[in-house]
Write a protein that holds these residues in place. Structure first.
Motif, PDB file in Angstrom:
ATOM      1  N   ILE A   1       1.989 -11.462 -19.684  1.00  0.00           N
ATOM      2  CA  ILE A   1       0.767 -10.720 -19.494  1.00  0.00           C
ATOM      3  C   ILE A   1       0.670  -9.939 -20.913  1.00  0.00           C
ATOM      4  CG2 ILE A   1      -0.114  -8.635 -18.511  1.00  0.00           C
ATOM      5  CD1 ILE A   1       1.389  -9.155 -16.124  1.00  0.00           C
ATOM      6  N   VAL A   2      -0.446  -9.810 -21.634  1.00  0.00           N
ATOM      7  CA  VAL A   2      -0.893  -9.056 -22.862  1.00  0.00           C
ATOM      8  C   VAL A   2      -0.968  -7.655 -22.573  1.00  0.00           C
ATOM      9  CG1 VAL A   2      -2.381  -8.766 -24.901  1.00  0.00           C
ATOM     10  CG2 VAL A   2      -1.716 -11.305 -23.925  1.00  0.00           C
ATOM     11  N   LEU A   3      -0.415  -6.789 -22.993  1.00  0.00           N
ATOM     12  CA  LEU A   3      -0.754  -5.519 -22.563  1.00  0.00           C
ATOM     13  C   LEU A   3      -1.790  -4.697 -23.623  1.00  0.00           C
ATOM     14  CD1 LEU A   3       3.129  -4.741 -21.521  1.00  0.00           C
ATOM     15  CD2 LEU A   3       1.130  -4.882 -19.964  1.00  0.00           C
TER      16      LEU A   3
ATOM     17  N   VAL B   1       1.216   0.750 -18.669  1.00  0.00           N
ATOM     18  CA  VAL B   1       2.185  -0.336 -18.615  1.00  0.00           C
ATOM     19  C   VAL B   1       3.217  -0.291 -17.443  1.00  0.00           C
ATOM     20  CG1 VAL B   1       3.937  -1.283 -20.140  1.00  0.00           C
ATOM     21  CG2 VAL B   1       1.942  -0.521 -21.057  1.00  0.00           C
ATOM     22  N   THR B   2       3.835   1.124 -17.092  1.00  0.00           N
ATOM     23  CA  THR B   2       4.784   1.340 -16.284  1.00  0.00           C
ATOM     24  C   THR B   2       4.271   0.699 -14.723  1.00  0.00           C
ATOM     25  OG1 THR B   2       5.397   3.343 -17.241  1.00  0.00           O
ATOM     26  CG2 THR B   2       6.225   3.193 -15.031  1.00  0.00           C
ATOM     27  N   GLU B   3       2.909   1.075 -14.438  1.00  0.00           N
ATOM     28  CA  GLU B   3       2.337   0.567 -13.045  1.00  0.00           C
ATOM     29  C   GLU B   3       2.356  -1.042 -13.238  1.00  0.00           C
ATOM     30  OE1 GLU B   3      -0.182   4.724 -12.208  1.00  0.00           O
ATOM     31  OE2 GLU B   3      -1.388   2.868 -12.782  1.00  0.00           O
TER      32      GLU B   3
ATOM     33  N   GLU C   1       0.868  -1.219   0.071  1.00  0.00           N
ATOM     34  CA  GLU C   1       0.007   0.014  -0.148  1.00  0.00           C
ATOM     35  C   GLU C   1       1.065   1.391  -0.049  1.00  0.00           C
ATOM     36  OE1 GLU C   1      -2.106  -1.434   3.439  1.00  0.00           O
ATOM     37  OE2 GLU C   1      -4.218  -1.160   2.526  1.00  0.00           O
ATOM     38  N   THR C   2       1.974   1.215   0.878  1.00  0.00           N
ATOM     39  CA  THR C   2       2.777   2.586   0.719  1.00  0.00           C
ATOM     40  C   THR C   2       3.558   2.785  -0.449  1.00  0.00           C
ATOM     41  OG1 THR C   2       4.407   1.100   2.080  1.00  0.00           O
ATOM     42  CG2 THR C   2       2.978   2.524   3.068  1.00  0.00           C
ATOM     43  N   THR C   3       3.851   1.693  -1.120  1.00  0.00           N
ATOM     44  CA  THR C   3       4.726   1.601  -2.133  1.00  0.00           C
ATOM     45  C   THR C   3       3.794   2.112  -3.532  1.00  0.00           C
ATOM     46  OG1 THR C   3       6.101  -0.374  -1.468  1.00  0.00           O
ATOM     47  CG2 THR C   3       6.095   0.437  -3.827  1.00  0.00           C
ATOM     48  N   PHE C   4       2.649   1.927  -3.418  1.00  0.00           N
ATOM     49  CA  PHE C   4       1.869   2.289  -4.567  1.00  0.00           C
ATOM     50  C   PHE C   4       0.773   3.216  -4.225  1.00  0.00           C
ATOM     51  CE2 PHE C   4       3.646  -1.932  -5.731  1.00  0.00           C
ATOM     52  CZ  PHE C   4       4.252  -1.626  -6.819  1.00  0.00           C
ATOM     53  N   THR C   5       1.053   4.429  -3.608  1.00  0.00           N
ATOM     54  CA  THR C   5       0.043   5.326  -3.332  1.00  0.00           C
ATOM     55  C   THR C   5      -0.894   5.890  -4.266  1.00  0.00           C
ATOM     56  OG1 THR C   5       1.572   6.667  -3.414  1.00  0.00           O
ATOM     57  CG2 THR C   5       1.187   6.115  -1.022  1.00  0.00           C
ATOM     58  N   ASN C   6      -0.104   5.611  -5.789  1.00  0.00           N
ATOM     59  CA  ASN C   6      -0.911   6.290  -6.887  1.00  0.00           C
ATOM     60  C   ASN C   6      -1.612   4.983  -7.449  1.00  0.00           C
ATOM     61  OD1 ASN C   6       1.483   4.778  -7.377  1.00  0.00           O
ATOM     62  ND2 ASN C   6       1.749   5.661  -9.471  1.00  0.00           N
ATOM     63  N   ILE C   7      -1.637   3.827  -7.293  1.00  0.00           N
ATOM     64  CA  ILE C   7      -2.416   2.802  -7.870  1.00  0.00           C
ATOM     65  C   ILE C   7      -3.679   2.609  -6.915  1.00  0.00           C
ATOM     66  CG2 ILE C   7      -2.414   0.645  -9.046  1.00  0.00           C
ATOM     67  CD1 ILE C   7       0.510   0.962  -9.457  1.00  0.00           C
ATOM     68  N   LYS C   8      -4.698   2.501  -7.596  1.00  0.00           N
ATOM     69  CA  LYS C   8      -5.773   1.920  -6.612  1.00  0.00           C
ATOM     70  C   LYS C   8      -5.556   0.555  -6.441  1.00  0.00           C
ATOM     71  CE  LYS C   8     -10.681   0.967  -7.230  1.00  0.00           C
ATOM     72  NZ  LYS C   8     -11.997   1.050  -8.121  1.00  0.00           N
ATOM     73  N   ILE C   9      -5.590   0.159  -5.072  1.00  0.00           N
ATOM     74  CA  ILE C   9      -5.381  -1.304  -4.791  1.00  0.00           C
ATOM     75  C   ILE C   9      -6.544  -1.698  -3.549  1.00  0.00           C
ATOM     76  CG2 ILE C   9      -3.683  -2.916  -3.527  1.00  0.00           C
ATOM     77  CD1 ILE C   9      -1.510  -1.272  -4.847  1.00  0.00           C
ATOM     78  N   LEU C  10      -7.170  -2.482  -3.685  1.00  0.00           N
ATOM     79  CA  LEU C  10      -8.120  -2.906  -2.667  1.00  0.00           C
ATOM     80  C   LEU C  10      -7.638  -4.249  -2.007  1.00  0.00           C
ATOM     81  CD1 LEU C  10     -11.364  -2.729  -4.723  1.00  0.00           C
ATOM     82  CD2 LEU C  10     -10.328  -0.950  -3.132  1.00  0.00           C
TER      83      LEU C  10
ATOM     84  N   MET D   1      -6.863  -0.051 -18.230  1.00  0.00           N
ATOM     85  CA  MET D   1      -5.998   0.257 -19.359  1.00  0.00           C
ATOM     86  C   MET D   1      -7.036   0.094 -20.672  1.00  0.00           C
ATOM     87  SD  MET D   1      -2.736  -1.492 -18.012  1.00  0.00           S
ATOM     88  CE  MET D   1      -2.034  -1.628 -19.690  1.00  0.00           C
ATOM     89  N   LYS D   2      -7.527   1.172 -21.178  1.00  0.00           N
ATOM     90  CA  LYS D   2      -8.350   0.663 -22.193  1.00  0.00           C
ATOM     91  C   LYS D   2      -8.496   1.677 -23.290  1.00  0.00           C
ATOM     92  CE  LYS D   2     -11.871   3.164 -19.378  1.00  0.00           C
ATOM     93  NZ  LYS D   2     -12.932   3.308 -18.361  1.00  0.00           N
TER      94      LYS D   2
END
Ligand code: FAD
Length: 304
Positions: free
Chosen positions: A182-184, A41-43, A6-15, A84-85
């Motif tokens: 993973i298909v991007l 892709v970076t995320e 959670e602390t590493t990825f403050t910018n990504i929604k993680i539940l 990612m759409k």
């Protein structure tokens, strides 16, 4: 480690402990320990790197329309790509990010007066899931139109993989055999055609689909692959299994190849119906029905 995620990825929604039944098309399935919604892709790369570094199992999903997640849920990190759409058109090519709805890609192609994706007008998966499965319908499949897929390899490289290199087969691409790929994104090579012609074809196929399939109920589409020389739906029909119910999962009376959630169904109910259908068809006709739907996750009482 968990708070580190959670602390590493403050910018990504993680539940945390996210109910996957809220995301699967069957409305069933247990929780993901962690469910992340990368937007680029970076995320995705950062999440995969973190998972690998911390020995956290990683599962990638798209629209979860071909998926049964067992009721014990999924250990580790589930990455859902639906944020990612983006879809772009370049000459006769349509490029869609993996999380884009395949149906949206067909609409963009139609607007751009590009033909080839009409067969996919009603397939409710993501573009990434469609490449992974070589999704197909009404005589067309992804293999017929894919120029290349952009893939994140298990070693963390982003590469373009050509149609030939994906070794497509019936509901198969070799991404299924390459653990961790993973298909991007996917780029489709299409042909110019009049808008009305493309739209008419898509409308016709959607009408055929709606008349044959129980689209008004939660389901995962055709549960079983077509066995060589047979049709799964006909075998199930002929075995008298339509309407067979366990808990809230029922073999559709409208389309024998579908198992619908008639209310309150669980993944365990689905698995019981699948096992019963397989055993009955094997006993009556000597044909093994292999599942097309992907079954993942842990049983209710399993701890990983
Ligand atoms: C009503 C209904 C009708 C359907 N009709 C059809 C049909 O006509 N033809 C057909 O082929 N299918 C059909 N399906 C099944 C389904 O829509 C397709 O298989 C679709 O391609 C699955 O895509 P998804 O994004 O939902 O994949 P998911 O269900 O999310 O995942 C399926 C598998 O793909 C993997 N995966 C998903 N995305 C990626 C990615 N980006 N990189 C690597 N692996 C990935 C997952 O780990 C999983 O193993 C139908 C389903 C429903 C509910």
């Amino acid at each position: 480690m968990q708070s580190e995620l959670e602390t590493t990825f403050t910018n990504i929604k993680i539940l945390k402990n996210a109910a996957l039944a809220d995301y699967t098309n069957t409305d069933t399935g247990g929780p993901a320990d962690w469910l992340a919604f990368p937007e680029n892709v970076t995320e995705v790369k950062q999440l995969v790197k973190f998972g690998n570094h911390h020995n956290l199992p990683i599962t990638v999903i798209g629209n979860a329309s071909n998926l049964i997640v067992r009721d014990g849920g999924i250990a580790g990190l589930v990455i859902i790509l639906t944020a990612m759409k983006a879809i772009t058109v370049n000459d006769n090519q349509v490029t869609a990010q993996a999380g884009a709805a395949l149906i949206s890609a067909t609409k963009v192609a139609c607007e751009a007066r590009l033909s080839g994706l009409e067969f996919a007008a009603g397939i409710p998966g993501s573009v990434g899931g469609a490449v992974f499965m070589n999704a197909g319908a009404y005589g067309g499949e992804i293999k017929d139109v894919l120029a290349y897929a952009t893939v994140l390899t298990a070693t963390g490289e982003v590469i373009d993989v050509t149609n030939d290199e994906l070794e497509f087969g019936y509901r198969h691409s070799n991404i299924q055999d390459h653990q961790g790929e993973i298909v991007l994104a996917a780029t489709f090579k299409l042909q110019p055609a009049p808008f009305e012609q493309i739209k008419q074809q898509m409308d016709d196929l959607n009408a055929r689909r709606a008349s044959k399939q129980p689209l008004e109920w939660p389901s995962c589409g055709s549960v079983f692959k077509r066995p060589t020389g047979y049709f799964a739906g006909k075998l199930i029909h002929d075995a008298g299994l339509q309407g067979y119910t366990s808990g809230g999962a029922q073999v559709s009376t409208k389309h024998a190849g579908f198992i619908i959630n008639i209310g309150g169904g669980t993944a365990t109910d689905y698995l019981k119906v699948i096992a019963h259908v397989q055993a009955t068809v094997l006993a009556k006709f000597g044909v093994h029905l292999e599942t097309e739907v992907r079954i993942i996750g842990r049983g209710k009482d399993e701890q990983i």
